[in-house]
Design an enzyme around this catalytic site. Structure first.
Site, PDB file in Angstrom:
ATOM      1  N   LYS A   9       0.837  -1.200   0.000  1.00  0.00           N
ATOM      2  CA  LYS A   9       0.000   0.000   0.000  1.00  0.00           C
ATOM      3  C   LYS A   9       0.874   1.253   0.000  1.00  0.00           C
ATOM      4  O   LYS A   9       2.056   1.208   0.341  1.00  0.00           O
ATOM      5  CB  LYS A   9      -0.936  -0.008   1.203  1.00  0.00           C
ATOM      6  CG  LYS A   9      -0.243   0.006   2.549  1.00  0.00           C
ATOM      7  CD  LYS A   9      -1.245  -0.124   3.691  1.00  0.00           C
ATOM      8  CE  LYS A   9      -0.547  -0.148   5.051  1.00  0.00           C
ATOM      9  NZ  LYS A   9      -1.502  -0.301   6.159  1.00  0.00           N
ATOM     10  N   TYR A  49      11.176  32.242   9.780  1.00  0.00           N
ATOM     11  CA  TYR A  49       9.949  33.032   9.897  1.00  0.00           C
ATOM     12  C   TYR A  49       9.633  33.362  11.348  1.00  0.00           C
ATOM     13  O   TYR A  49       9.900  32.578  12.261  1.00  0.00           O
ATOM     14  CB  TYR A  49       8.774  32.270   9.280  1.00  0.00           C
ATOM     15  CG  TYR A  49       8.813  32.188   7.777  1.00  0.00           C
ATOM     16  CD1 TYR A  49       8.713  33.338   6.995  1.00  0.00           C
ATOM     17  CD2 TYR A  49       8.964  30.966   7.129  1.00  0.00           C
ATOM     18  CE1 TYR A  49       8.745  33.266   5.606  1.00  0.00           C
ATOM     19  CE2 TYR A  49       8.996  30.880   5.746  1.00  0.00           C
ATOM     20  CZ  TYR A  49       8.887  32.038   4.989  1.00  0.00           C
ATOM     21  OH  TYR A  49       8.936  31.970   3.616  1.00  0.00           O
ATOM     22  N   MET A  91       9.267  26.273   3.140  1.00  0.00           N
ATOM     23  CA  MET A  91       8.694  25.325   2.187  1.00  0.00           C
ATOM     24  C   MET A  91       9.765  24.516   1.474  1.00  0.00           C
ATOM     25  O   MET A  91       9.634  23.296   1.307  1.00  0.00           O
ATOM     26  CB  MET A  91       7.829  26.057   1.160  1.00  0.00           C
ATOM     27  CG  MET A  91       7.154  25.129   0.166  1.00  0.00           C
ATOM     28  SD  MET A  91       6.101  25.998  -1.013  1.00  0.00           S
ATOM     29  CE  MET A  91       4.738  26.504   0.033  1.00  0.00           C
ATOM     30  N   ARG A 123     -13.473  -0.290  12.266  1.00  0.00           N
ATOM     31  CA  ARG A 123     -13.147   0.465  11.051  1.00  0.00           C
ATOM     32  C   ARG A 123     -14.007   0.018   9.875  1.00  0.00           C
ATOM     33  O   ARG A 123     -14.774   0.800   9.335  1.00  0.00           O
ATOM     34  CB  ARG A 123     -11.657   0.312  10.748  1.00  0.00           C
ATOM     35  CG  ARG A 123     -11.137   1.188   9.646  1.00  0.00           C
ATOM     36  CD  ARG A 123      -9.618   1.222   9.628  1.00  0.00           C
ATOM     37  NE  ARG A 123      -9.022  -0.087   9.351  1.00  0.00           N
ATOM     38  CZ  ARG A 123      -7.702  -0.305   9.371  1.00  0.00           C
ATOM     39  NH1 ARG A 123      -6.870   0.680   9.684  1.00  0.00           N
ATOM     40  NH2 ARG A 123      -7.219  -1.500   9.100  1.00  0.00           N
TER      41      ARG A 123
END
Length: 371
Positions: free
Chosen positions: A39, A264, A312, A138
Site C-alpha cells: 500500500k 519566519y 517550504m 473500522r
C-alpha cells in the site's frame, strides 16, 4: 520530467528490502504464509521496483488498498493473489475487476453490491468476510450483537459460495489485549462456520501485521500481512534495516552575528555568532515545519541542529562545530553509515511520528534513487 539536479532525494536500498523480506519469512510460524503489503506505493518505495523483488522470493500474495496500486502490481507482472486491505466503494470494486482483486466485505450493502456484480455476469476473484472482533471498529462486521449476527447470516446467504477467507485487524499487539482479540476472533470464525456451509479448512483465515508477528504470541492465523518489517520500520534487533534514506544538499554557508534571528517569525535568536548553512529541503519535501529545536541533520560526519522554522523548500542548520562545510555537500536527514547515522529512534523523536508515516510521504515528494 524529473529534475536533473534534485533539491532532495530518497536513496532506496532494494538489497535491504530483499534481506528484510528473507528475515520476515524466517520469522513466520510453521504453516503460515506471508501477504506482502505494498500500500501507499510500497510505503513510498515504488511498487514497480518492489514487486519484481517479491516475485523473485516466491511471494504469491500481495496486499493493496487502492485501484491504482492493484493496477501497478499487475503491471509489474504479478500473477498471484491480490487482496484489498480495506473496504471499498462500489465504484472501486467494479473498477478493480480486471485486476482480479479479492475484496473484503463487512456490511450487507457491500455484499449486495458484490452479489449484483455476480448476477450481472462478472467474475469475482474472491471475497473475504471482515470481522471486527473487538478490534479497530473500522470496516469489519461486529457479530458480538444480535443485529451483527443477523447481518452476517444475510451476507453468508448472499455470498457464501464466493467467500474464500475471513479476516480481522488487531488494534493492539501488546500481549494481553492481543491474546484477548485473537481468542475472540477464533471463536467468531468458529461461529461463522457453524452457521454456514463454510469449512475452516477451505478458508484463508488471516489476522496479524508485522507487529503481531514480532509479538511472540501464538494466534490462529493462516497468513500474516506485513509491510513495516519489509521496509525496515521495525525490529533492528532482528537485523532488519531501514530501506530508505532522505538526503539533500547545502546551498549556502554564511556567518551571522549574535542576536541574528533565524526563520519566519524570528522564531530563533542566535545566542552568539554562528556559522549557518541553508539546506535545499523543507516542508514541501516532507521535513515538517515543527521540528525546530529537536531536529538534526548529518553533514561531513557531524550532527548539525536545525534552527528556526522550516520553510517550504529550505531549512537552516548550525554548522559552526563542523569544519569545512561547503556548498554542494550532501546532507542526510535520515540514514547514514554504521559509524554515524540518524536512525529510526532519533528521526521518530524529531518528527513526532512513525516511519510508516514518513516513508510514503518522503517517497512521494522526492526523487527516488535506487541502489
Amino acid at each position: 520530467m524529473a529534475d536533473p539536479i534534485p533539491s532532495s532525494w530518497c536513496d532506496i536500498h532494494l538489497d535491504r528490502v530483499a534481506r528484510n523480506l528473507e528475515l520476515t519469512l524466517g520469522l513466520l510460524p510453521q504453516g503460515t504464509q506471508l501477504c506482502a503489503v505494498t500500500k501507499s506505493d510500497a510505503y513510498g518505495h515504488g511498487i514497480d521496483r518492489v514487486v519484481p523483488l517479491l516475485m523473485e522470493h516466491g511471494i504469491t500474495r500481495i496486499g493493496i488498498t487502492s485501484n491504482a496500486e492493484a493496477s501497478a502490481v499487475r503491471g509489474a507482472g504479478f500473477g498471484g493473489r491480490v487482496f484489498r486491505l480495506r473496504a471499498a466503494t462500489p465504484q472501486e470494486v467494479q473498477g478493480a475487476l480486471s485486476d482480479r482483486v479479492e475484496e473484503q466485505v463487512g456490511s450487507v450493502s457491500a455484499a449486495q453490491h458484490l452479489g449484483d456484480l455476480i448476477h450481472a455476469g462478472h467474475s469475482i476473484e474472491g471475497v473475504h468476510l471482515a470481522l471486527n472482533s473487538d478490534g479497530m471498529s473500522r470496516d469489519g462486521l461486529d457479530i458480538a450483537t444480535e443485529a451483527g449476527q443477523h447481518d452476517c447470516r444475510v451476507i453468508l446467504q448472499d455470498l457464501g459460495a464466493h467467500i474464500v477467507g475471513i479476516c480481522t485487524h488487531f488494534p493492539s499487539n501488546e500481549p494481553a489485549p492481543l491474546r484477548r482479540n485473537a481468542n475472540l476472533f477464533k471463536r467468531q470464525v468458529d461461529w461463522v462456520c457453524e452457521h454456514s456451509n463454510l469449512k475452516r479448512g477451505d478458508l484463508l483465515i488471516h489476522a496479524g501485521s508485522s507487529l503481531t508477528l514480532l509479538s511472540g504470541q501464538q494466534i490462529d492465523t493462516d497468513m500474516y500481512r506485513c509491510g513495516a518489517l519489509l521496509y525496515g520500520a521495525l525490529s533492528p534487533e532482528q537485523g532488519v534495516r531501514p530501506t530508505m534514506e532522505l538526503k539533500s544538499r547545502v546551498v549556502h554557508v554564511g556567518d551571522y552575528p549574535k542576536g541574528a534571528t533565524v526563520g519566519y517569525d524570528r522564531d530563533y535568536e542566535l545566542p552568539e555568532a554562528r556559522r549557518l548553512a541553508c539546506v535545499s529541503i523543507g516542508y514541501a519535501a516532507g521535513v515538517r515545519c515543527d521540528v525546530q529545536g529537536r531536529g538534526h541533520v548529518l553533514v561531513r560526519g557531524g550532527m548539525a541542529p536545525l534552527l528556526g522554522k522550516v520553510s517550504m523548500n529550505s531549512s537552516v542548520v548550525d554548522v559552526t562545530e563542523i569544519p569545512d562545510v561547503q556548498v554542494g555537500d550532501v546532507v542526510t536527514l535520515f540514514g547514514g553509515t554504521d559509524d554515524m547515522a540518524i536512525g529510526p529512534t532519533q528521526v521518530v523523536a524529531q518528527f513526532g511520528t512513525i516511519l510508516p508515516d514518513l516513508f510514503p510521504d518522503w517517497g512521494a515528494r522526492n526523487l527516488r534513487v535506487y541502489n
